[in-house]
Write an enzyme that holds these catalytic residues in place. Structure first.
Site, mmCIF file in Angstrom:
data_model
loop_
_atom_site.group_PDB
_atom_site.id
_atom_site.type_symbol
_atom_site.label_atom_id
_atom_site.label_comp_id
_atom_site.label_asym_id
_atom_site.label_seq_id
_atom_site.Cartn_x
_atom_site.Cartn_y
_atom_site.Cartn_z
ATOM 1 N N ARG A 42 11.409 13.018 -0.498
ATOM 2 C CA ARG A 42 11.805 12.573 -1.829
ATOM 3 C C ARG A 42 10.835 13.141 -2.860
ATOM 4 O O ARG A 42 9.667 13.375 -2.571
ATOM 5 C CB ARG A 42 11.787 11.043 -1.911
ATOM 6 C CG ARG A 42 12.987 10.373 -1.257
ATOM 7 C CD ARG A 42 12.940 8.869 -1.433
ATOM 8 N NE ARG A 42 11.825 8.279 -0.733
ATOM 9 C CZ ARG A 42 10.673 7.908 -1.276
ATOM 10 N NH1 ARG A 42 10.494 8.035 -2.573
ATOM 11 N NH2 ARG A 42 9.712 7.409 -0.551
ATOM 12 N N SER A 71 7.684 3.368 2.349
ATOM 13 C CA SER A 71 8.239 4.415 3.200
ATOM 14 C C SER A 71 7.244 4.831 4.281
ATOM 15 O O SER A 71 6.055 4.988 4.008
ATOM 16 C CB SER A 71 8.598 5.625 2.344
ATOM 17 O OG SER A 71 9.519 5.235 1.355
ATOM 18 N N ARG A 109 13.249 13.698 10.473
ATOM 19 C CA ARG A 109 14.002 12.448 10.609
ATOM 20 C C ARG A 109 15.191 12.598 11.543
ATOM 21 O O ARG A 109 15.632 13.693 11.853
ATOM 22 C CB ARG A 109 14.502 12.008 9.232
ATOM 23 C CG ARG A 109 13.333 11.721 8.277
ATOM 24 C CD ARG A 109 13.571 10.565 7.379
ATOM 25 N NE ARG A 109 12.351 10.187 6.686
ATOM 26 C CZ ARG A 109 12.008 8.932 6.426
ATOM 27 N NH1 ARG A 109 12.775 7.940 6.804
ATOM 28 N NH2 ARG A 109 10.887 8.669 5.783
ATOM 29 N N ASP A 119 16.191 -0.539 6.631
ATOM 30 C CA ASP A 119 15.651 0.065 5.410
ATOM 31 C C ASP A 119 16.016 -0.682 4.129
ATOM 32 O O ASP A 119 15.226 -0.708 3.206
ATOM 33 C CB ASP A 119 16.135 1.522 5.300
ATOM 34 C CG ASP A 119 15.287 2.372 4.352
ATOM 35 O OD1 ASP A 119 14.050 2.341 4.470
ATOM 36 O OD2 ASP A 119 15.861 3.052 3.488
ATOM 37 N N CYS A 143 6.056 3.155 6.754
ATOM 38 C CA CYS A 143 5.045 2.141 7.079
ATOM 39 C C CYS A 143 5.536 1.130 8.108
ATOM 40 O O CYS A 143 4.974 0.042 8.226
ATOM 41 C CB CYS A 143 4.582 1.437 5.811
ATOM 42 S SG CYS A 143 3.610 2.505 4.747
ATOM 43 N N LYS A 156 18.831 5.552 -1.445
ATOM 44 C CA LYS A 156 17.860 5.070 -2.412
ATOM 45 C C LYS A 156 18.478 4.997 -3.807
ATOM 46 O O LYS A 156 18.156 4.110 -4.602
ATOM 47 C CB LYS A 156 16.607 5.965 -2.402
ATOM 48 C CG LYS A 156 15.886 5.936 -1.034
ATOM 49 C CD LYS A 156 15.518 4.558 -0.690
ATOM 50 C CE LYS A 156 14.976 4.146 0.642
ATOM 51 N NZ LYS A 156 14.317 4.734 1.646
ATOM 52 N N HIS A 210 13.937 -2.907 -0.499
ATOM 53 C CA HIS A 210 13.561 -1.907 0.505
ATOM 54 C C HIS A 210 13.051 -2.645 1.739
ATOM 55 O O HIS A 210 11.848 -2.660 2.008
ATOM 56 C CB HIS A 210 12.486 -0.996 -0.085
ATOM 57 C CG HIS A 210 12.204 0.244 0.710
ATOM 58 N ND1 HIS A 210 11.039 0.953 0.573
ATOM 59 C CD2 HIS A 210 12.935 0.918 1.632
ATOM 60 C CE1 HIS A 210 11.067 2.002 1.378
ATOM 61 N NE2 HIS A 210 12.201 1.999 2.034
ATOM 62 N N TYR A 214 17.764 17.414 0.722
ATOM 63 C CA TYR A 214 17.027 16.586 1.685
ATOM 64 C C TYR A 214 17.237 15.090 1.485
ATOM 65 O O TYR A 214 17.019 14.560 0.375
ATOM 66 C CB TYR A 214 15.513 16.864 1.617
ATOM 67 C CG TYR A 214 14.787 16.043 2.657
ATOM 68 C CD1 TYR A 214 14.680 16.505 3.966
ATOM 69 C CD2 TYR A 214 14.297 14.779 2.364
ATOM 70 C CE1 TYR A 214 14.086 15.734 4.944
ATOM 71 C CE2 TYR A 214 13.694 13.993 3.340
ATOM 72 C CZ TYR A 214 13.592 14.483 4.631
ATOM 73 O OH TYR A 214 13.019 13.719 5.597
#
Ligand code: GTP
Ligand code: SPV
Ligand code: MN
Length: 600
Positions: free
Chosen positions: A67, A246, A370, A273, A248, A204, A224, A195
């Site tokens: 991002r 993100s 990912r 998420d 974590c 998001k 989130h 991406y």
């Protein structure tokens, strides 16, 4: 045909000038065709069909791997509504600039139209979007992450409203990369990236940035957060939502497998998420996962760390920016179960043969590589994941990566204190966003990059939600990432985090007491089940306490972070901060050390 779609699509066709318009109906046949085309064009590489049926690898451009927060904008009319934590440009100005970039950019390419539904069909939680894109990779990912095609158009009907999402790959020019949100128009425009979070606009952009703003107006929260159900040996299940920044640990916690010392316990994944949260008729908070798949971090995913994720990505998965083992055409990443391959293509497409990469210290898989995998393939998927009512929350957990300051776990005194705890979260940055990694930054509720309006108003909204809910969940803070003086993690994490979840639930059901400290309630050591865990007394003492000096420094950092909010910072939050500071000044010893202090 819904008229709003027809007129919008007409306008977009004129702007983009594609050769053709292809509607995504969500059928297996159509998706198979798009996969085949992408494979023939080299956009995706089919992996070993025996070991990884229907799995593909995709590599993005080297400058397009995460991002881009500095190129993400909230374009509302007034800058003060975007607040000090968002980039802002006036809508008219941004539309004009972007129209110039979009002009005829799909010349020679087809335009895909993806109607998508987020949340269970027939649920008050659900929202509909339509994404336009020139990227087959985006189509294939959206078909995993959301419910696309007929299910969405049926839900939309002839008159329904939808979020207008436009994505164009254009030239992938990083200087002209923009991810722009127009909340007043229910619109997202993204250009020059291909991406993840920049281009899967459901995630998001819709489900957090726009939805957070809708939630404020309609009285709910878009967060989130993972959502999990923890089943005890007696069979009852308690639901917990957790907000970590993100990379974590949300996906990992959502799929946790209990250590052997805890037979009969089970974790069920509702989401990994995003959570949409509403007050239920019973006064509790109820949460839904609006997504249908996982866009998860690949590195370190293994049988040891996250067997459920590993099982979820054995079929029907798209891997992005991982390495390719040339010997058996399988994906590989740092921390995988198998050793580094001898003959391998790295995420950039460079070929390394006969073990020659082993002398290199660049990773083979990008740190933010990912997998995109459907939740239907997840062995620990909760039976409730598509429940239109959502699941009731017993606890909300905030957390981040803090090598020093934050203890393993503590509990907020009450809802408002919990909102303060969330508002003052901080975490070390990760590879999920472009920029430096490992720098501590404040990240309220793990929403710094995702709150679609003024964060001061967002704190007010959180305080109000506690008022509206007569039985709000308790709020906690965790830190799996505290390090000792040797620079190593003090806590083993992953499955062992169950021990902390159990403490949290015991607190929620009032089974145990805790020690009152300046920062919140800390566990009594004997209340965290450490059976069979190889951990020293020193380490556990360190984990269950906080250094007063570094916490005082943190208070100063909190004040500095809040400064630009000015009048928008709610009085309640400022008071909580003052109160914490006062208690810290009176603390003569480190918070929690010595295990003295009031009991509650
Ligand atoms: P986003 O998808 O970016 O929102 O990330 P996430 O919050 O879902 O994070 P994820 O679960 O993918 O974990 C990110 C990284 O942290 C991975 O490399 C994990 O292996 C690692 N990680 C997750 N949980 C733990 C833990 O309990 N301890 C340690 N040391 N590392 C962890
Ligand atoms: C995150 O960065 O929090 C993610 C990955 O979940 S992305 O979809 O790229 O935002
Ligand atoms: Mn995320």
């Amino acid at each position: 045909m819904n008229e709003k779609i027809t007129s919008w699509l007409g306008e977009m066709r004129e702007l983009l000038a594609p050769t053709d318009v292809i509607w995504i109906d969500g059928s297996d046949e159509q998706l198979a065709e798009i996969r085949e085309e992408s494979e023939n064009n080299g956009e995706i590489i089919r992996l070993n069909s025996e070991k990884y049926p229907n799995c593909y690898l995709h590599r993005t451009a080297e400058n397009d791997v995460a991002r881009v927060e500095d190129r993400t904008f909230i374009c509302c009319e007034n800058q003060s509504d975007a607040g000090p934590t968002n980039n802002w440009v006036a809508p008219a100005e941004m539309y004009e600039k972007l129209r110039g970039l979009y002009k005829n950019c799909m010349n020679g390419k087809p335009l895909y139209v993806i109607p998508f539904l987020m949340g269970p069909p027939d649920s008050r939680f659900s929202k509909i979007g339509i994404q336009l894109t020139d990227s087959r990779y985006v189509v294939l990912n959206m078909a995993i992450m959301t419910q696309v095609g007929k299910v969405a158009t049926d839900a939309l009907g002839a008159n329904g409203d939808f979020v207008k999402c436009l994505h164009a790959t254009a030239d992938l020019d990083p200087e002209n990369r923009y991810i722009c949100h127009f909340p007043q128009d229910n619109t997202v425009w993204s250009i020059n990236s291909a991406y993840g979070g920049n281009v899967l606009l459901s995630k998001k952009c819709l489900a957090l940035r726009l939805a957070s703003d809708m939630g404020r107006r309609e009285g709910w929260l878009a967060e989130h957060m993972l959502i999990l159900g923890l089943e005890s040996p007696s069979g009852d299940v308690h639901y917990v939502a957790a907000a970590f920044p993100s990379a974590c640990g949300k996906t990992n916690l959502a799929m946790l497998i209990p250590p052997v010392q805890f037979p009969g316990y089970k974790v069920w994944t509702v989401g990994d998420d995003i959570a949409w949260i509403r007050v239920g008729a019973d006064g509790r908070l109820w949460a839904v996962n609006p997504e249908a798949g996982f866009f998860g971090v690949a590195p370190l995913t293994s049988k040891k760390t996250n067997p459920n994720a590993l099982a979820s990505i054995q079929k029907n998965t798209i891997f992005t920016n991982v390495a390719l083992n040339m010997d058996d055409n399988t994906p590989w990443w740092e921390g995988a179960d198998t050793p580094e391959p001898e003959n391998v293509v790295d995420w950039r497409g460079n070929v390394w043969q006969n073990g020659e990469h082993k002398n290199s210290d660049t990773p083979l898989a990008h740190p933010n590589s990912r997998f995109t995998a459907p939740i239907s393939g997840c062995p620990c998927r909760s039976t409730e994941w598509a429940n239109p009512e959502g699941v009731p929350l017993s606890a909300i957990i905030f957390g981040g990566r803090r090598a020093k300051t934050a203890p393993l776990v503590y509990e907020a005194f009450d809802w408002n204190h919990g909102v303060y705890v969330g508002a003052t979260m901080a975490s070390e940055t990760t590879a999920a966003a472009s920029g430096a990694v490992g720098v501590v930054r404040r990240d309220p509720m793990a929403m710094l990059p995702f709150c679609g309006y003024n964060m001061g108003d967002y704190f007010v909204h959180w305080l109000n939600m506690g008022e509206k809910a007569s039985q709000p969940p308790k709020i906690f803070h965790v830190n799996w990432f505290k390090k000792g003086d040797d620079g190593k993690f003090l806590w083993r994490g992953f499955g062992e985090n169950l021990r902390v979840l159990l403490w949290i639930l015991d607190r929620c059901t009032n089974k145990i007491g805790a020690r009152k400290s300046a920062i919140g309630f800390l566990p009594n050591k004997e209340d965290i089940n450490l059976d069979g865990l190889d951990i020293t007394e020193t380490a556990i003492n360190e984990l269950l306490s906080a250094d007063v000096q570094s916490w005082r420094e943190d208070i100063a950092a909190q004040r500095k972070f809040f400064e630009p909010f000015g009048e928008k910072l709610p009085r309640e939050i400022a008071e909580q901060l003052n109160e914490t500071e006062k208690m810290l000044i009176n603390s003569t010893e480190n918070v929690g050390v010595g295990f003295s202090g009031e009991y509650s």
